[in-house]
Scaffold this motif. Sequence first.
Motif, PDB file in Angstrom:
ATOM      1  N   GLN A 209       0.739  -1.133  -0.028  1.00 13.22           N
ATOM      2  CA  GLN A 209      -0.034  -0.066  -0.005  1.00 13.22           C
ATOM      3  C   GLN A 209       0.840   1.364   0.082  1.00 13.22           C
ATOM      4  N   CYS A 210       1.998   1.396   0.640  1.00 18.00           N
ATOM      5  CA  CYS A 210       2.716   2.571   0.814  1.00 18.00           C
ATOM      6  C   CYS A 210       4.134   2.132   0.526  1.00 18.00           C
ATOM      7  N   CYS A 293       2.484  -3.648   7.901  1.00 15.87           N
ATOM      8  CA  CYS A 293       3.297  -2.408   7.594  1.00 15.87           C
ATOM      9  C   CYS A 293       3.123  -1.601   9.042  1.00 15.87           C
ATOM     10  N   LYS A 295       4.375   1.646   9.079  1.00 12.85           N
ATOM     11  CA  LYS A 295       4.122   2.772   8.635  1.00 12.85           C
ATOM     12  C   LYS A 295       2.769   3.184   8.487  1.00 12.85           C
ATOM     13  N   CYS A 296       1.915   2.459   7.645  1.00 12.14           N
ATOM     14  CA  CYS A 296       0.467   2.708   7.226  1.00 12.14           C
ATOM     15  C   CYS A 296      -0.382   1.649   8.092  1.00 12.14           C
ATOM     16  N   ASN A 298      -1.080  -1.402   7.292  1.00 17.16           N
ATOM     17  CA  ASN A 298      -1.775  -2.243   6.449  1.00 17.16           C
ATOM     18  C   ASN A 298      -1.271  -3.605   6.629  1.00 17.16           C
TER      19      ASN A 298
END
Length: 318
Positions: A209-210, A293, A295-296, A298
Amino acid sequence: MSSKEDVLIVEDSPAIGILLKHYLEKLGYTQIHTCDTGSAAISTFTDLVSQNKQPIVLLDFMLPDMDARSILTQMLEIQPNARVILETATEKDDEGIKELIRLGVYQYIEKPIRFENLKNIIETIEQEQSFFENESKQIENLKQAQNNAQEKMVDHLDFILKSSNQITLNKLISILGFSNDIVIAYLEKLQKDGKIIQMDSKKEIACNQCDSVKTSQVFYCPNCKSSNFKLGKLIEHYDCGNISEDIAYQDDMCPNCNKEIKALGVDYRVMQNHYVCNNCQNFFPEIATDYICLKCENKFKLDEARWKTSPNYKVINM
């Protein structure tokens, strides 16, 4: 800071927990929460985040029901920018400690804890929080703040490199959150100084995703999705068909039919390396896994992942 943050102490030693609580109270902290198990820590942390709080976490390396990696991963899933201070007597060059630092531990503190070191870490957190709270009032100091941020990036980068034998450019950028140019320029300087060397490129799993490579595996029971499982050895009694953990067969007696098991391969068989879920009591030869993830937030499976390649660096003299 305008107000002190909540602090969550995750420590199974009552004595250490009390000492930490009393010291933090001397530093002006009043909202202090203590937990002696990983499950209680995750529950308390979730409650605090749901109240829009960003607790500082003092995390012991090993708890009775789970280790620091499992707790850290779940906390970062709830709040990716969680500030977790790892406390342990294990050496910093231990592979388990290095892995936690790469995953996102904010800082590392050795046991027995020196309160002056803890105070320095807490003051750094307070300074950072104060900066963000007063950012709108400090526009005239933006240039100085940027310089300070870059200096902190260098300190953080040095800390990561000192805790790693090898690490990729993509991983560093994901952890630091700085642009490629800034990180690459500093890595080139370290190479010229003979502190690191560049090795062959390395391919890593990235979020679909990111694109971040700051990911972690999450393991869980295939039946009830719980992460509360353990690795065990099972025994199947042929006569009655019972399958239980080996510890259930007291004095070689089947816990189901109370008959004695005698000959391996005739009366019973041993099923090595099976996982036993503490929640649903099911057992299985392999655990289910997803990637998350950091970070995001996901979640994705291995066959859904992206792959990113970047230079790999080896630390030789940091």
